[in-house]
Design an enzyme around this catalytic site. Structure first.
Site, mmCIF file in Angstrom:
data_model
loop_
_atom_site.group_PDB
_atom_site.id
_atom_site.type_symbol
_atom_site.label_atom_id
_atom_site.label_comp_id
_atom_site.label_asym_id
_atom_site.label_seq_id
_atom_site.Cartn_x
_atom_site.Cartn_y
_atom_site.Cartn_z
ATOM 1 N N ASP A 12 65.944 46.902 9.275
ATOM 2 C CA ASP A 12 66.183 46.235 10.559
ATOM 3 C C ASP A 12 67.693 46.176 10.706
ATOM 4 O O ASP A 12 68.347 45.311 10.112
ATOM 5 C CB ASP A 12 65.574 44.828 10.534
ATOM 6 C CG ASP A 12 65.771 44.115 11.864
ATOM 7 O OD1 ASP A 12 65.847 44.790 12.901
ATOM 8 O OD2 ASP A 12 65.875 42.872 11.841
ATOM 9 N N GLU A 73 64.728 50.644 12.879
ATOM 10 C CA GLU A 73 64.474 50.271 14.272
ATOM 11 C C GLU A 73 65.431 50.999 15.203
ATOM 12 O O GLU A 73 66.628 51.099 14.944
ATOM 13 C CB GLU A 73 64.636 48.755 14.455
ATOM 14 C CG GLU A 73 64.160 48.291 15.826
ATOM 15 C CD GLU A 73 64.257 46.788 15.987
ATOM 16 O OE1 GLU A 73 63.593 46.050 15.232
ATOM 17 O OE2 GLU A 73 65.007 46.351 16.884
ATOM 18 N N ASP A 146 64.881 38.741 9.633
ATOM 19 C CA ASP A 146 65.302 40.136 9.462
ATOM 20 C C ASP A 146 64.547 40.794 8.306
ATOM 21 O O ASP A 146 64.275 41.991 8.326
ATOM 22 C CB ASP A 146 66.808 40.227 9.196
ATOM 23 C CG ASP A 146 67.590 39.372 10.161
ATOM 24 O OD1 ASP A 146 68.133 39.914 11.119
ATOM 25 O OD2 ASP A 146 67.614 38.142 9.974
#
Lengths: 179, 179
Positions: A12, A73, A146
């Site tokens: 992430d 991501e 996260d």
């Protein structure tokens, strides 16, 4: 299609906080957690110093856990412009670390991850954390957010990989076999 | 304040085309051109492959020319979102290459560069190319545009550096000397 044993690193991306996770694909839809963590870099430091710290941390992870593939991501324009740019700079450094080791990189949008993990592309943080905790059989919910997001990215790839693999092989198969 | 001999690498960041330049600060406002070029990566290739190629090319430049400082254009949200993101990923990789060698990085907006080089923050491409050709005493205008932009960034830093240095030392000087 047997991807059992495939090691997936979920990322992430971020400069202030970057979530990292490592999982291993098990039998069927089983996914085994291996590691999870968050890399932080001081917001007061220079961009170059922050990117260097992030790069070193992610390379150490790759050296230690030897992932077969990285799921990260995809960054979009949303929220604060300066934050988006910082995250995009971080993605460059993270993708480079994988490329230097010949590790393939797959990008997923937040809604692709939500849909794959919870069945709902608009699932909220709480729902996602609950699903991830259950899927990985964790004793308690992963923290901070996260870290949970990094795990969700890795799980998403474990479940999407067989489909991607099938799609990749489809032309060869339809021609009567692999050449 | 004598920055004569300081080597400045100018970078106009991009993934499809990335302009690179190397100059050396001379006496007064003189700037000597050393090298200029453009790194291209194929738009059909994977992001990771493209970032790897860019990273290798810029590292080779840094090895060969040993800049003391890097001047790079600051990326803003403008135009095509996907292009902006690609450029921002490239910036991450470029800044990292400098950071790994301990080379300081300075970022300048396009209007800061235009103002420094031509006196006009809204100068057009043609005006900028004319100024850069004159300042560096080139036999003909640098091409393509990315190369001229990379030279303009380097010249901008040569001329801004004495002011930045003075500002950095000002607190010490105002206290009666350097400690």
């Amino acid at each position: 299609m047997n991807l059992e044993g495939m090691r997936v690193m979920g990322i992430d991306p971020g400069l202030t906080r970057c979530g990292l996770s490592m999982v291993e694909a098990g039998r069927g839809r089983a996914v085994l957690p291996i590691a999870v963590g968050v890399v932080r870099t001081p917001s007061g430091a220079e961009l170059s110093e922050r990117l260097l710290r992030l790069s070193r941390a992610v390379r150490e992870w790759m050296e230690e856990y030897r992932p077969d593939v990285v799921a990260i991501e995809r960054v979009f324009e949303r929220g604060n412009v300066s934050t988006v740019m910082h995250t995009a700079h971080a993605v460059g450094v993270l993708v480079l670390a994988a490329a230097e080791r010949g590790i393939p990189v797959h990008m997923y949008t937040p809604s692709e991850v939500k849909k794959a993990v919870s069945g709902n592309g608009r699932a909220d943080k709480r729902q996602m954390t609950t699903m991830i905790t259950r899927i990985l059989g964790l004793g308690e919910p992963p923290k901070p957010a996260d870290a949970a997001d990094a795990l969700a990215l890795a799980v998403c790839h474990c479940w999407r990989a067989p489909l991607l693999e099938r799609a990749r092989l489809a032309p060869a198969l339809s021609q009567g076999g692999l050449h």
